[in-house]
Design a protein around this motif. Structure first.
Motif, PDB file in Angstrom:
ATOM      1  N   GLY A   1     -36.550 -52.769   5.212  1.00 51.18           N
ATOM      2  CA  GLY A   1     -36.436 -54.130   5.684  1.00 51.18           C
ATOM      3  C   GLY A   1     -37.690 -54.656   6.331  1.00 51.18           C
ATOM      4  O   GLY A   1     -38.579 -53.897   6.749  1.00 51.18           O
ATOM      5  N   ARG A   2     -37.732 -55.974   6.423  1.00 53.48           N
ATOM      6  CA  ARG A   2     -38.851 -56.662   7.084  1.00 53.48           C
ATOM      7  C   ARG A   2     -38.303 -57.966   7.644  1.00 53.48           C
ATOM      8  O   ARG A   2     -37.537 -58.645   6.971  1.00 53.48           O
ATOM      9  CB  ARG A   2     -39.965 -56.950   6.097  1.00 53.48           C
ATOM     10  CG  ARG A   2     -41.149 -57.715   6.703  1.00 53.48           C
ATOM     11  CD  ARG A   2     -42.200 -57.998   5.640  1.00 53.48           C
ATOM     12  NE  ARG A   2     -42.845 -56.764   5.235  1.00 53.48           N
ATOM     13  CZ  ARG A   2     -43.398 -56.548   4.042  1.00 53.48           C
ATOM     14  NH1 ARG A   2     -43.320 -57.483   3.104  1.00 53.48           N
ATOM     15  NH2 ARG A   2     -44.001 -55.414   3.757  1.00 53.48           N
ATOM     16  N   GLY A   3     -38.698 -58.299   8.867  1.00 54.00           N
ATOM     17  CA  GLY A   3     -38.200 -59.538   9.446  1.00 54.00           C
ATOM     18  C   GLY A   3     -38.427 -59.607  10.943  1.00 54.00           C
ATOM     19  O   GLY A   3     -39.245 -58.859  11.502  1.00 54.00           O
ATOM     20  N   ASP A   4     -37.682 -60.488  11.611  1.00 51.41           N
ATOM     21  CA  ASP A   4     -37.894 -60.765  13.030  1.00 51.41           C
ATOM     22  C   ASP A   4     -36.602 -60.606  13.809  1.00 51.41           C
ATOM     23  O   ASP A   4     -35.526 -60.953  13.336  1.00 51.41           O
ATOM     24  CB  ASP A   4     -38.390 -62.197  13.224  1.00 51.41           C
ATOM     25  CG  ASP A   4     -39.707 -62.449  12.506  1.00 51.41           C
ATOM     26  OD1 ASP A   4     -40.454 -61.474  12.312  1.00 51.41           O
ATOM     27  OD2 ASP A   4     -39.983 -63.618  12.142  1.00 51.41           O
ATOM     28  N   ILE A   5     -36.771 -60.098  15.040  1.00 55.37           N
ATOM     29  CA  ILE A   5     -35.658 -60.015  15.989  1.00 55.37           C
ATOM     30  C   ILE A   5     -36.136 -60.644  17.284  1.00 55.37           C
ATOM     31  O   ILE A   5     -37.124 -60.216  17.877  1.00 55.37           O
ATOM     32  CB  ILE A   5     -35.218 -58.560  16.235  1.00 55.37           C
ATOM     33  CG1 ILE A   5     -34.811 -57.881  14.934  1.00 55.37           C
ATOM     34  CG2 ILE A   5     -34.082 -58.516  17.251  1.00 55.37           C
ATOM     35  CD1 ILE A   5     -34.454 -56.414  15.099  1.00 55.37           C
ATOM     36  N   SER A   6     -35.431 -61.679  17.711  1.00 50.80           N
ATOM     37  CA  SER A   6     -35.779 -62.326  18.974  1.00 50.80           C
ATOM     38  C   SER A   6     -35.353 -61.436  20.137  1.00 50.80           C
ATOM     39  O   SER A   6     -34.406 -60.646  20.036  1.00 50.80           O
ATOM     40  CB  SER A   6     -35.102 -63.689  19.067  1.00 50.80           C
ATOM     41  OG  SER A   6     -35.359 -64.265  20.338  1.00 50.80           O
ATOM     42  N   LEU A   7     -36.064 -61.563  21.274  1.00 53.54           N
ATOM     43  CA  LEU A   7     -35.732 -60.748  22.438  1.00 53.54           C
ATOM     44  C   LEU A   7     -34.358 -61.079  22.996  1.00 53.54           C
ATOM     45  O   LEU A   7     -33.788 -60.286  23.743  1.00 53.54           O
ATOM     46  CB  LEU A   7     -36.801 -60.926  23.535  1.00 53.54           C
ATOM     47  CG  LEU A   7     -38.199 -60.371  23.194  1.00 53.54           C
ATOM     48  CD1 LEU A   7     -39.156 -60.632  24.344  1.00 53.54           C
ATOM     49  CD2 LEU A   7     -38.125 -58.880  22.889  1.00 53.54           C
ATOM     50  N   ASN A   8     -33.805 -62.261  22.615  1.00 58.35           N
ATOM     51  CA  ASN A   8     -32.446 -62.578  23.059  1.00 58.35           C
ATOM     52  C   ASN A   8     -31.387 -62.081  22.084  1.00 58.35           C
ATOM     53  O   ASN A   8     -30.199 -62.310  22.273  1.00 58.35           O
ATOM     54  CB  ASN A   8     -32.300 -64.080  23.287  1.00 58.35           C
ATOM     55  CG  ASN A   8     -32.493 -64.875  22.007  1.00 58.35           C
ATOM     56  OD1 ASN A   8     -32.597 -64.304  20.912  1.00 58.35           O
ATOM     57  ND2 ASN A   8     -32.561 -66.189  22.141  1.00 58.35           N
ATOM     58  N   GLY A   9     -31.837 -61.370  20.996  1.00 56.64           N
ATOM     59  CA  GLY A   9     -30.898 -60.762  20.066  1.00 56.64           C
ATOM     60  C   GLY A   9     -30.805 -61.448  18.723  1.00 56.64           C
ATOM     61  O   GLY A   9     -30.264 -60.868  17.768  1.00 56.64           O
TER      62      GLY A   9
ATOM     63  N   THR B   1     -26.975 -62.175  15.176  1.00 60.21           N
ATOM     64  CA  THR B   1     -27.521 -61.396  16.287  1.00 60.21           C
ATOM     65  C   THR B   1     -27.466 -59.920  15.944  1.00 60.21           C
ATOM     66  O   THR B   1     -26.821 -59.509  14.979  1.00 60.21           O
ATOM     67  CB  THR B   1     -26.739 -61.653  17.579  1.00 60.21           C
ATOM     68  OG1 THR B   1     -25.405 -61.182  17.422  1.00 60.21           O
ATOM     69  CG2 THR B   1     -26.720 -63.133  17.915  1.00 60.21           C
ATOM     70  N   PHE B   2     -28.104 -59.119  16.812  1.00 63.99           N
ATOM     71  CA  PHE B   2     -28.165 -57.686  16.524  1.00 63.99           C
ATOM     72  C   PHE B   2     -26.778 -57.064  16.501  1.00 63.99           C
ATOM     73  O   PHE B   2     -26.464 -56.238  15.656  1.00 63.99           O
ATOM     74  CB  PHE B   2     -29.044 -57.001  17.571  1.00 63.99           C
ATOM     75  CG  PHE B   2     -29.208 -55.522  17.335  1.00 63.99           C
ATOM     76  CD1 PHE B   2     -30.120 -55.052  16.410  1.00 63.99           C
ATOM     77  CD2 PHE B   2     -28.420 -54.603  18.019  1.00 63.99           C
ATOM     78  CE1 PHE B   2     -30.261 -53.694  16.190  1.00 63.99           C
ATOM     79  CE2 PHE B   2     -28.549 -53.257  17.801  1.00 63.99           C
ATOM     80  CZ  PHE B   2     -29.485 -52.791  16.875  1.00 63.99           C
ATOM     81  N   LEU B   3     -25.923 -57.465  17.433  1.00 63.89           N
ATOM     82  CA  LEU B   3     -24.582 -56.874  17.500  1.00 63.89           C
ATOM     83  C   LEU B   3     -23.603 -57.570  16.544  1.00 63.89           C
ATOM     84  O   LEU B   3     -22.585 -56.978  16.183  1.00 63.89           O
ATOM     85  CB  LEU B   3     -24.060 -56.946  18.935  1.00 63.89           C
ATOM     86  CG  LEU B   3     -24.840 -56.115  19.969  1.00 63.89           C
ATOM     87  CD1 LEU B   3     -24.236 -56.299  21.362  1.00 63.89           C
ATOM     88  CD2 LEU B   3     -24.845 -54.648  19.590  1.00 63.89           C
ATOM     89  N   LYS B   4     -23.888 -58.807  16.135  1.00 57.38           N
ATOM     90  CA  LYS B   4     -23.019 -59.534  15.207  1.00 57.38           C
ATOM     91  C   LYS B   4     -23.865 -60.120  14.069  1.00 57.38           C
ATOM     92  O   LYS B   4     -24.112 -61.327  13.988  1.00 57.38           O
ATOM     93  CB  LYS B   4     -22.274 -60.653  15.929  1.00 57.38           C
ATOM     94  CG  LYS B   4     -21.274 -60.141  16.963  1.00 57.38           C
ATOM     95  CD  LYS B   4     -20.539 -61.293  17.631  1.00 57.38           C
ATOM     96  CE  LYS B   4     -19.523 -60.782  18.652  1.00 57.38           C
ATOM     97  NZ  LYS B   4     -18.768 -61.899  19.291  1.00 57.38           N
ATOM     98  N   PRO B   5     -24.328 -59.267  13.179  1.00 58.66           N
ATOM     99  CA  PRO B   5     -25.173 -59.746  12.086  1.00 58.66           C
ATOM    100  C   PRO B   5     -24.325 -60.425  10.996  1.00 58.66           C
ATOM    101  O   PRO B   5     -23.147 -60.135  10.816  1.00 58.66           O
ATOM    102  CB  PRO B   5     -25.830 -58.473  11.578  1.00 58.66           C
ATOM    103  CG  PRO B   5     -24.879 -57.384  11.921  1.00 58.66           C
ATOM    104  CD  PRO B   5     -24.192 -57.797  13.182  1.00 58.66           C
TER     105      PRO B   5
END
Length: 772
Positions: A679-687, A731-735
């Protein structure tokens, strides 16, 4: 018979006539007028003489009443003498032989007045001149029992040139004796019993033919006071004005004066024994009492020899010892004072001139010390002051340090306005604990320059300590955000200059098995070790390590505190971190993730804004179970796949960059026995996240799946795999995942990352912000 009587009668008459004639001659020669005339004639060249009566008694001797003399010669000018009675004793036997042999003279209650004192050299020259004029033989049978002077009174009037006071002596008794019958050596003995000066004795050896004089005198229990000292010019007034001495002394003196060939050789030693004296030096206003010891004065120097006294400070009495050496005709001097167990307090220090007030205002010490004070003046009148203080459980309250320091022990030295701290240790009271501190340093009182080295071993980090630090803001923030605990060794160096507003400082903190917990993510670090370096401009550590979630973390950190906002940078390496424990603390869920996390991160930034934080690094997960990771589950739910029980994602790795508050995954991979996710992409610090994932299935695994949407057969790295692409948002917990179509490839590619869109950080960031 008749002839015989006639002859006898003639002889008797002849003898009687001779005796009568001799008596008449002697009577005339020893008559009152004859004696008086002879005395006046003998003294006429020396001065004016008056005699009330002169009488000779055959048995008692010659008696002279009320003789007065005023000197007119050069040697005796300005000197006068009044004698109520003189008794000159002679030998009656020699007088019958026609010889007047005087063996003793007694002068009773004479009074000598000196208007113009004669110096010792002129006096000796006068003795020699008069003895040479008499031309006496070496040995004479006269005055063999000497001359006695009883109850002499001496009055030396004021010298207007020196403004010295009059000197009055009374009760003086003197005996002059020729030594072994020779007037070339005259022994003079005497004593003075004066109501003012006390009682003392002296012995003189006079050698008129040389001329020379040797004197030895002893006096006991002389009472010192202002009236007594005022009688001594120069020295007496100086002693009273500077020291105010009171009490009794014993004095012994040995002096020799030799003027042979006009050389004027002088040598003397005066020993003064102090007997319970009291004194107060005008520049050190403390009463020193019960002074005992010796002062020696010679023709060159004055010595203080082991003088011991007592000083009272507060309710404490301390013994003081004084030693010194002073040039009488030069500027050189050395004075040493030693006082063990001296009580220091504000009253004592502020009374010390020059430096006492400054010491109290800067340090404010109270308690017992052993003190040594030395004052030196050189030949060119250059002066130096040295003070050594051995602290004995002293308490100090430094002006620029808000915490008191107790039980201070060690040595503090002061030399010409420079204070030197040598191996000085004490306890700082802070946060309910006594912190042992070692101090070495230099402080220049005059220009306010200082350098201090501070060592605090085994300092316990507690909540109360941090919240009671002088800089409370930093301490409270540390406790609120990290809650540190454990022990540290602290070494600090402080430098200050009068021309600078703030002090320079550098602090080295050696961590010893410390602990801390991040308040935001509840990540607990234990066994923290390493060294932190803090100064006015930065906070840094070249190496720090700790235990975290069963693994190990080590790295570097540097914070520049002079910039606004502050800038920081560093690097962390971590290994064998238990993923399950870390995930539970970060996500606060009971996810069944497992594995060992390895990796590194290099970072920099400024302030507390996440957008100013930049980092790059990578991580690996080994020996793991990652099937419950939300992103992985989301991909399989999208593909409508059910993972076989045997299937488990055991490995993962990724390269990432953090920029503008976004985590950019450049190269992310997750492995199992038959499935690979890239994978490749972005994750914001807020999730929030936006990731593109390419899934690759092995042939064997894919054949077991009943229906799969757009699948393409592709050779990747020489291995044929069935591929599909998934886009993940949410979000990370609810993709949220959905498939992305792409054209099939007929040729092999090196890896699945060639299928992903190129990473453009600016584009992905905009996408996330638009979704928000």
């Amino acid at each position: 018979m008749k002839k015989t009587l006639i002859i006898v009668s003639v002889i008797v008459c002849l003898i009687a006539g001779i005796v009568a004639s001799g008596y008449i001659i002697v009577k005339r020669a020893t008559s009152d007028e004859a004696i008086k005339s002879r005395l006046l004639s003998a003294l006429k060249d020396l001065g004016e003489t008056k005699i009330e009566r002169a009488h000779m008694d055959f048995l008692e001797g010659i008696i002279i009443d009320n003789l007065s003399f005023a000197g007119t010669s050069e040697d005796l000018l300005g000197k006068s003498l009044k004698i109520p009675r003189i008794v000159i004793k002679h030998s009656p036997q020699n007088l019958l032989k026609g010889k007047l042999n005087i063996y003793n003279a007694v002068v009773i209650a004479p009074e000598l007045t000196v208007e113009k004192p004669t110096d010792i050299w002129s006096l000796l020259d006068a003795f020699k001149a008069n003895f040479d004029k008499i031309d006496m033989p070496a040995y004479m049978d006269i005055l063999n029992q000497g001359v006695e002077i009883r109850d002499l009174k001496i009055h030396i009037k004021e010298n207007t040139q020196t403004n010295s006071p009059e000197i009055k002596l009374s009760g003086v008794n003197i005996t002059f004796l020729p030594y072994a019958g020779s007037f070339k050596d005259i022994i003079i003995k005497g004593n003075i019993d004066d109501e003012f000066l006390g009682n003392y004795s002296f012995t003189m050896n006079l050698h008129p033919n040389i001329p020379s004089l040797e004197i030895e005198a002893n006096a006991k229990n002389i009472m010192l006071n202002e009236e007594f000292l005022s009688r001594f010019p120069y020295v007496g007034k100086m002693l009273w004005d500077d020291y105010k001495p009171a009490g009794t002394i014993n004095v012994s003196c040995r002096a020799s004066f030799n003027n042979q060939n006009k050389q004027k050789k002088k040598d003397y030693v005066i020993n003064v024994n102090l007997n319970g004296l009291e004194a107060m030096y005008k520049n050190w206003p403390f009463l020193i009492y019960h002074l005992n010891g010796d002062v020696e004065i010679n023709n060159e120097k004055l010595y203080l020899k082991g003088i011991v006294g007592y000083i009272k400070s507060g309710n404490c009495t301390s013994q003081a010892e004084f030693r010194g050496e002073f040039d009488l005709y030069g500027a050189k001097k050395t004075f040493v004072m030693t006082i063990p167990n001296l009580l220091l307090n504000q009253e004592f220090l502020t009374n010390i001139p020059d430096f006492g007030e400054q010491v109290w205002s800067k340090i404010r010490p109270t308690g017992l010390v052993d003190l040594t004070y030395q004052y030196n003046v050189g030949e060119k009148e250059e002066s130096s002051c040295f003070l050594a203080v051995n602290c004995k459980d002293l308490e100090i309250n430094p002006l620029n340090f808000p915490l008191s320091i107790s039980h201070v022990n060690g040595q503090v030295k002061l030399c010409n306005n420079i204070i030197l701290f040598t191996d000085t240790g004490g306890f700082i009271q802070c946060g309910g604990q006594s912190i042992f501190t070692e101090l070495n340093g230099v402080y220049d009182i005059k220009n306010d320059r200082k350098i201090f080295n501070l060592h605090i071993p085994n300092l316990s980090i507690t909540e109360s300590l941090l919240k009671n630090l002088p800089t409370k803001g930093i301490g409270e923030k540390l406790w609120t955000n990290l809650k540190p605990s454990g022990k540290v060794d602290l070494i600090a160096n402080f430098q200050g200059f009068k021309e600078e507003k703030d002090n320079r400082y550098s602090i080295e903190i050696n961590l010893k098995d410390c602990e801390m917990s991040d308040s935001k993510y509840n990540i607990f670090l234990s066994g923290i070790g390493g060294r932190l370096e803090i100064d006015k401009s930065r906070f840094a550590s070249k190496h720090i390590d700790a235990k975290c979630c069963g693994g190990h973390v080590e790295g570097t950190i540097s914070v520049n505190t002079e910039t606004d906002p502050y800038q920081y940078e560093g690097e962390l390496n971590f290994s064998r971190i238990i993923l399950e424990e870390l995930a539970q603390k970060v996500t606060k869920t009971e996810r069944q993730w497992s594995g060992l996390l390895y990796g590194r991160i290099k970072y920099r930034g400024s302030g507390t804004d996440p957008k100013n934080f930049y980092a790059e690094g990578q991580f690996n997960v080994n020996e793991g179970y990652l099937s419950d990771v939300p992103i992985i589950l989301s991909v399989f739910n999208l593909l409508n796949l059910t993972l076989p029980k045997k299937e488990s994602f055991h490995s993962a790795q990724a390269k990432f960059i953090v920029k503008d508050g976004i985590i950019h995954i450049d190269d992310g991979r997750i492995y199992s026995e038959s499935i690979e996710l890239n994978g490749r992409g972005d994750i914001s610090l807020n999730g929030d996240l936006h990731i593109n994932v390419v899934t690759g299935f092995s042939r064997d695994f894919f054949s077991q799946i009943p229906i799969v949407g757009r699948l393409f057969d592709l050779v990747v790295g020489g291995v044929r795999k069935q591929l599909t692409m998934v886009e993940i948002r949410g979000t990370f917990l609810k993709p949220e995942s959905h498939s992305v179509p792409f054209k099939p490839f007929t040729k092999s590619i090196k890896n699945m990352f060639e299928l992903l869109p190129k990473d453009e950080h600016g584009t992905t960031t905009t996408t996330i912000e638009r979704k928000k």
